[in-house]
Write a protein that holds these residues in place. Structure first.
Motif, PDB file in Angstrom:
ATOM      1  N   UNK A   1      25.456 -15.175  63.249  1.00 12.00           N
ATOM      2  CA  UNK A   1      26.837 -14.747  63.074  1.00 12.00           C
ATOM      3  C   UNK A   1      26.979 -13.853  61.834  1.00 12.00           C
TER       4      UNK A   1
ATOM      5  N   UNK B   1      29.140 -11.969  59.093  1.00  4.67           N
ATOM      6  CA  UNK B   1      30.469 -12.078  58.504  1.00  4.67           C
ATOM      7  C   UNK B   1      30.428 -11.826  57.007  1.00  4.67           C
TER       8      UNK B   1
ATOM      9  N   UNK C   1      34.985 -10.964  63.349  1.00  2.00           N
ATOM     10  CA  UNK C   1      35.364 -10.773  61.947  1.00  2.00           C
ATOM     11  C   UNK C   1      35.595 -12.112  61.250  1.00  2.00           C
ATOM     12  N   UNK C   2      36.309 -13.024  61.903  1.00  6.31           N
ATOM     13  CA  UNK C   2      36.532 -14.354  61.328  1.00  6.31           C
ATOM     14  C   UNK C   2      37.181 -14.290  59.965  1.00  6.31           C
ATOM     15  N   UNK C   3      36.576 -14.969  59.001  1.00  5.34           N
ATOM     16  CA  UNK C   3      37.152 -15.023  57.654  1.00  5.34           C
ATOM     17  C   UNK C   3      37.142 -13.660  56.968  1.00  5.34           C
ATOM     18  N   UNK C   4      36.314 -12.754  57.447  1.00  6.05           N
ATOM     19  CA  UNK C   4      36.221 -11.425  56.834  1.00  6.05           C
ATOM     20  C   UNK C   4      37.282 -10.525  57.460  1.00  6.05           C
TER      21      UNK C   4
END
Lengths: 593, 593
Positions: free
Chosen positions: B322, B324, A169-172
């Motif tokens: 990636x 996102x 997911x990271x920044x999301x």
């Protein structure tokens, strides 16, 4: 002697000679805004940073953290450092006195943070996260939750984390999958969070995780996330551990820097035995988190500025001592220190100007936040300025701070690359500041779309008004030329914002997104120039009195630094800003296939 | 799969489609300049780099080097890597066939170096230094010395080092104190050298140190330094070891990067039992070294470009895979890869453009060096261009390469900071390139004072003539606007050079020194733009034929990259160059006391 030096003279100028402290007198609600208290806090933090924290800077990096049999092993001595830190009471420096906090303004805590971050940024993340977690509980939690957690956190018995990011997911953040299923007065929590700073360790008796999770009936995306408090251990009313809460550390990251700060993968409910308590209303998790972000982003800006200041002072000291080459004189050549070489002086001056501009910007933002919270005057005005400044401070402090560490290494030459000196570690430690707490690319979108376009430039206009006022005040003074240059730069930045608005309104939002980061960088320079110029104004006033020779030297150099920064950096930013408006988005002809 | 990827398409475009290979046909003295040989060499180097060298990239960094009981312990497997490398014959790629070299042009060896440096820069330093040392013996040594050393070095049996720096001297090589006292046909050597790359190890049977030292009657400063060959072991005529030559490793540096390359303190004659042989005439050591510097500085430029290329390709691959966030469409939002976000595309395009501009510049410089050595045409012209380009290639490749690794980390986000991916190591490894082989500040002084002002701008005029010719050729073509922008930028750079000349002639040399580094940076962008534009010209020509769809895509993207680079970077450099002329040296009012 430790690696860490502070520029106490400049910090004191920011804190006491510029009119910040006076402005705080016009607030209502802080425990204390007196100069005596500021001095007390400052001296305590200085002693702790230069002695205790700085001594653990190298060992923290070389030993780093390890995961051994599911337990995080920290570098030597960190348990003792935390114990001493907790005793200083600094965890609760800004917190409500009702729960053991000191309830002091940001204007007092920012220099404390500068010294903590400059001497040991890895360590500084532990109180930072603990404060952030506690503040969420304080702001949105029930009285019961507050009583259970806050005093234990502010005393340093327990620590805290923020659990947002998930694998894939990271920044999301809105794509998170961690689940929260209701069960009586609490929820069963299950899921995995990654990049959790100080996510696990044995320094405190409990770790209080603030976790974004999704209830069974929640809508998709970020609007379906709720915030839960999930302690590592379940405790009774006296805070004694009853049992483990099925929260485990699955892995730790191996990083290029901040190695003494364990960055953990945290598993919740592997054995279906993890519970948490909802904070505030369901599905409001993201907006609750957002309300905390100003603080955290300010702190990351401080991290950048603080490490940059330390790197600059380290390079300056080296440049003064290191003999190399020679300088031609009328009588021939004589041996020189490297500080005498113009290219070295160029680097030192640039570093100094960036650090002082960043510090001026950051301490002003701290004050604006205080005036927005507890000022007796126009709080909206200061809220607008704080919000506008938040992404700029975060990105400018981290990106320009990184540049400073790079120049510090270059000033050292070959030794800058060696671990014998601290500057290479500053560079490795500081790099993450451009990435975490929202990458600087995300800050740029926040700046342009939320902080400028969404309110039709209202926040920006407040700041432009401040610039115009300053320029007016400086008419006819020795700083008039600098004021003119700055005024032009601010107007150019405003013109870019207007252009961005036109683009966004005519289907060219992508072009705005493409240019947002460069805009943010150059607006940062212009804002840095503005805050430096305000300081130069105070310095010029002080020179009209009868300063001591040392003070006179400081004030004159503040004007020299400002003159350089505006003449060199701000003027170049004008060209860069003009350029942003002229060149269209490269667009659809670019392909990376 | 290893970490390392090459942009073979762009390399081949540089090597075969741009007119470099044809130009080499017009030379006399190389063993072979055929396309077949180029292909053979390229394929061999590619296989070795992507398989063997890349596999030792991570282990080299994590294990690093240690000094154990006076012996340098290397990371696992490096002995085997060297053995395999020596078998490829690449140590002597440019060397005379008489001593076992392959005698191939730089235009052939530069892509080989790119792949060695991109996959394992720590390792690449060993053949680099060995070549440099051997070339000094070849150029200035007696036939006896050549016969004794060269074949053993080119075969990889022995390696070499360059011993310039001393404690307390650093970049001021002339302050060195190492002594050489005559004794029969040789000299007794005593002294300490620091920062000796691959100064000690067990990979080869002998290590041949090229040492700057001072004879008893030598004048002070750099004019009193002579060059000596000082082997670690004394050998008989068959190369068998007779005895140790009292050369010992006193320490190794712990560095932020290139950890697999041992950086040694080397002590000569601790027991008064070290001997060496003079190379060439006494007191000519510095000028002999200077004649080798073009090669070494080209190679450091290649290091920067090569690691930048690898970092860019790594980030590009990640950005494509990636997932996102989301992209808004007419139907709503759909999940996105990060490469779809404009800010990420901005970083990728900027990285690509810098890498391609650097590669174009570097491969052209290699060709110019070849034409200067063995061309049938105007060798002076190519010597002038090579000399002018040397500091630019070294500084641009390293500084801009560093920027690319920084953007690569930023593209990765949090994972860019983690050692799970290679980009953080690229950044740590590449930083030294801005420092060693003459810091980039020293390159700037070389560029401005030696390469431009000393010859009254003659070298620069040769290049300006090339720019004018290209702009003339592009009149009326699709590249006319880019050519106009470039022509203006080149003229602005020339105006700065003229202004610098005026300052230097009127007692303001310090102002020139102060501005030299910024000038070098922006001249680098303008030169990069020029070489890219030449490539765009070839690409446009190729598009007029009937290229395959894949080729057509490549040619079009080359033009897109050029268009972006000139429109964004070169145009901004014009403002920056103009600025350099306007703003005076901050001067004597700056004080760091």
């Amino acid at each position: 002697m430790t690696h860490y030096q502070i520029n106490e003279r400049d910090m004191m100028f920011n804190l006491k000679e510029c009119p910040g402290l006076q402005a705080l007198a016009d607030t209502d609600g802080y425990e204390d805004t007196s100069e005596e208290t500021l001095d007390l806090i400052f001296e305590q933090a200085k002693k702790f940073a230069t002695e205790v924290l700085a001594e653990h800077f190298v060992v923290g990096d070389r030993q780093g953290c390890e995961l051994v049999d599911g337990e995080v092993k920290l570098p030597e001595g960190f348990d003792n450092v935390w114990e001493q830190y907790a005793e200083t009471g600094m965890v609760g420096i800004n917190a409500d006195a009702e729960f053991g906090g000191a309830n002091l303004p940001h204007f007092f805590s920012s220099p404390v943070a500068e010294m903590e971050c400059g001497s040991n940024v890895s360590f500084s993340m532990l109180p930072l996260l603990t404060r952030g977690a506690a503040r969420l509980i304080y702001t949105f939690g029930t009285q019961e939750l507050k009583e259970k957690y806050l005093e234990n956190m502010y005393s340093g018995e327990w620590s805290g984390t923020m659990c947002l990011t998930e694998p894939g997911a990271g920044s999301d953040v809105g794509a998170g999958l961690t689940k929260a299923v209701p069960e009586g007065d609490h929820f069963k929590i299950s899921g995995t969070k990654i990049f959790i700073t100080w996510g696990d360790h044995e320094l405190t008796k409990n770790i209080v995780h603030l976790v974004l999770a999704r209830t069974p009936d929640a809508p998709p995306g970020s609007k379906g996330l709720s915030l839960f408090v999930v302690p590592k251990y379940l405790t009774d009313d006296e805070g004694n551990v009853i049992r483990s809460n099925d929260v485990t550390c699955g892995n730790i990251e191996h990083k290029m820097g901040i190695k003494a700060s364990p960055t953990c993968v945290i598993n919740f409910g592997t054995d279906d035995d993890c519970i948490g308590w909802l904070i505030g209303e369901p599905n409001k998790g993201m907006s609750q988190m957002f309300q905390m972000m100003n603080d955290a982003r300010l702190e990351v800006g401080i991290q950048g500025m603080a490490q940059a200041s330390a790197a600059y002072l380290s390079a300056l000291g080296y440049a003064k001592e290191r003999a190399q080459g020679s300088i031609r004189t009328a009588e021939g050549a004589r041996p020189a220190k490297i500080i005498e070489h113009p290219d070295v002086r160029r680097m030192l001056l640039r570093m100094r100007a960036i650090v002082e501009a960043s510090r001026a910007m950051i301490y002003h933002m701290s004050l604006y936040m205080d005036l927005a919270h507890h000022g007796k005057g126009d709080r909206e005005r200061y809220r607008a300025l704080s919000e506008l400044l938040t992404p700029v401070v975060k990105s400018y402090g981290s990106d320009q701070g990184f540049r400073v560490t790079e120049m510090a290494i270059q000033t050292y030459g070959g030794y800058g690359f060696c671990q014998e000196y601290p500057v290479e570690q500053y560079m490795r430690d500081i790099k993450i500041a451009s990435i975490y707490e929202g990458t600087n690319g995300i800050q740029a979108l926040d700046l342009v779309f939320r902080k400028i376009l969404m309110n039709k430039g209202a926040h920006l206009k407040v700041w432009l008004g401040d610039v115009a006022a300053l320029c007016g005040e400086l008419k006819g003074t020795r700083l008039e030329a600098q004021a003119d240059a700055l005024g032009k730069a601010a107007q150019t930045a405003a013109a870019v914002a207007t252009k961005f608005g036109e683009w966004a309104a005519t289907g060219k939002a992508e072009a705005v997104q493409y240019r947002a980061t460069d805009f943010q960088e150059h607006l940062g320079h212009v804002m840095g120039g503005y805050f430096l110029l305000r300081q130069a104004q105070y310095a010029a006033k002080c020179l009209e009195g009868q300063p001591s020779p040392a003070d006179q030297h400081f004030y004159e150099q503040k004007i020299v630094t400002t003159d350089y920064f505006i003449g060199d950096q701000v003027v170049q930013s004008v060209s860069a800003l003009q350029h942003l408006m002229q060149v269209p988005f490269p667009g659809t002809d670019v392909s990376f296939d």
